[in-house]
Design a protein around this motif. Structure first.
Motif, short mmCIF file in Angstrom:
data_model
loop_
_atom_site.label_atom_id
_atom_site.label_comp_id
_atom_site.label_asym_id
_atom_site.label_seq_id
_atom_site.Cartn_x
_atom_site.Cartn_y
_atom_site.Cartn_z
N LYS A 48 0.81 -1.22 0.00
CA LYS A 48 0.00 0.00 0.00
C LYS A 48 0.85 1.27 0.00
N PHE A 49 2.15 1.13 0.17
CA PHE A 49 3.04 2.29 0.24
C PHE A 49 3.48 2.71 -1.16
N PRO A 50 3.74 4.00 -1.36
CA PRO A 50 4.20 4.48 -2.67
C PRO A 50 5.69 4.20 -2.88
N LEU A 51 6.03 2.94 -3.15
CA LEU A 51 7.43 2.54 -3.32
C LEU A 51 7.65 2.06 -4.75
N ASP A 52 8.82 2.40 -5.30
CA ASP A 52 9.13 1.88 -6.63
C ASP A 52 9.72 0.47 -6.48
N ASP A 53 9.94 -0.20 -7.60
CA ASP A 53 10.35 -1.61 -7.59
C ASP A 53 11.71 -1.83 -6.93
N ASP A 54 12.69 -0.94 -7.22
CA ASP A 54 14.03 -1.10 -6.65
C ASP A 54 13.99 -1.03 -5.12
N LEU A 55 13.31 -0.03 -4.61
CA LEU A 55 13.23 0.16 -3.17
C LEU A 55 12.46 -0.98 -2.52
N LEU A 56 11.38 -1.42 -3.14
CA LEU A 56 10.58 -2.51 -2.59
C LEU A 56 11.38 -3.81 -2.54
N SER A 57 12.15 -4.09 -3.60
CA SER A 57 12.94 -5.32 -3.59
C SER A 57 14.07 -5.24 -2.55
N ALA A 58 14.65 -4.05 -2.36
CA ALA A 58 15.69 -3.89 -1.34
C ALA A 58 15.11 -4.09 0.06
N ILE A 59 13.89 -3.62 0.27
CA ILE A 59 13.24 -3.78 1.57
C ILE A 59 12.91 -5.25 1.82
N THR A 60 12.39 -5.95 0.81
CA THR A 60 12.06 -7.37 0.99
C THR A 60 13.33 -8.20 1.21
N ASP A 61 14.43 -7.80 0.56
CA ASP A 61 15.71 -8.48 0.81
C ASP A 61 16.14 -8.28 2.26
#
Length: 175
Positions: A48-61
């Motif tokens: 639900k957060f306004p995150l782009d793909d790079d940032l989202l993948s870094a967070i999930t990592d």
């Protein structure tokens, strides 16, 4: 002779904003802390957060890593945050945290309402019916009598809890 290092009166002066190294470091740490808060969230909430793909993948990592690798990944998340506008992300996080606080306040109000029902009886039940028209007056009266009886006989507060659950069901329907 010409002028030296003096702008002409019609030229605008450029305002130079000096930022200290300490201030830059504080800003980077604040972004890294925002990233840490994002890492602590569940994946369903992160969507639900306004995150782009790079940032989202870094967070999930970062969510799946441990110890030193996690620390380095959090620094990377902070680095990625520097190139993005943190305001919408911070606003979404504040909204999420405030929603939890509001829900806690509402549950406390329901607890107080339950206590009023047990103490005051019909007058408090009429207030409940004004607030939740679908509530059953007879059911609330019965539970209130049972709760009073349990309190007097020092029995486990089964009806006391049941009143709260009954009120909570109407609160959940109103959401």
């Amino acid at each position: 002779m010409g002028r030296k290092n003096k702008p002409a009166p019609w030229e605008e002066e450029e305002e130079i904003i000096w930022v200290s190294k300490s201030e830059m470091k504080r800003d980077m740490l604040a972004l890294q802390e925002l990233g840490e808060a994002l890492v602590k969230l569940k994946p369903a909430v992160l969507e639900k957060f306004p995150l782009d793909d790079d940032l989202l993948s870094a967070i999930t990592d970062a969510q799946r890593l441990k110890n030193e690798a996690r620390r380095r990944q959090l620094q990377y998340v902070g680095k990625l945050m520097r190139s993005r506008d943190p305001e919408p992300i911070q606003a979404a996080l504040d909204k999420l945290q405030n929603k939890h606080a509001q829900q806690t306040v509402e549950l406390h109000k329901l607890e107080q309402l339950r206590d009023r029902i047990i103490d005051q009886g019909d007058s408090a039940i009429s207030d409940v019916l004004l607030q939740y028209p679908d509530a059953d007056r007879q059911r609330l009266r019965q539970l209130a009598r049972q709760a009073k009886k349990e309190q007097q006989q020092n029995k486990p507060p089964k009806a006391y809890r049941e009143i709260f659950q009954y009120l909570k069901s109407f609160y959940d329907q109103s959401l």
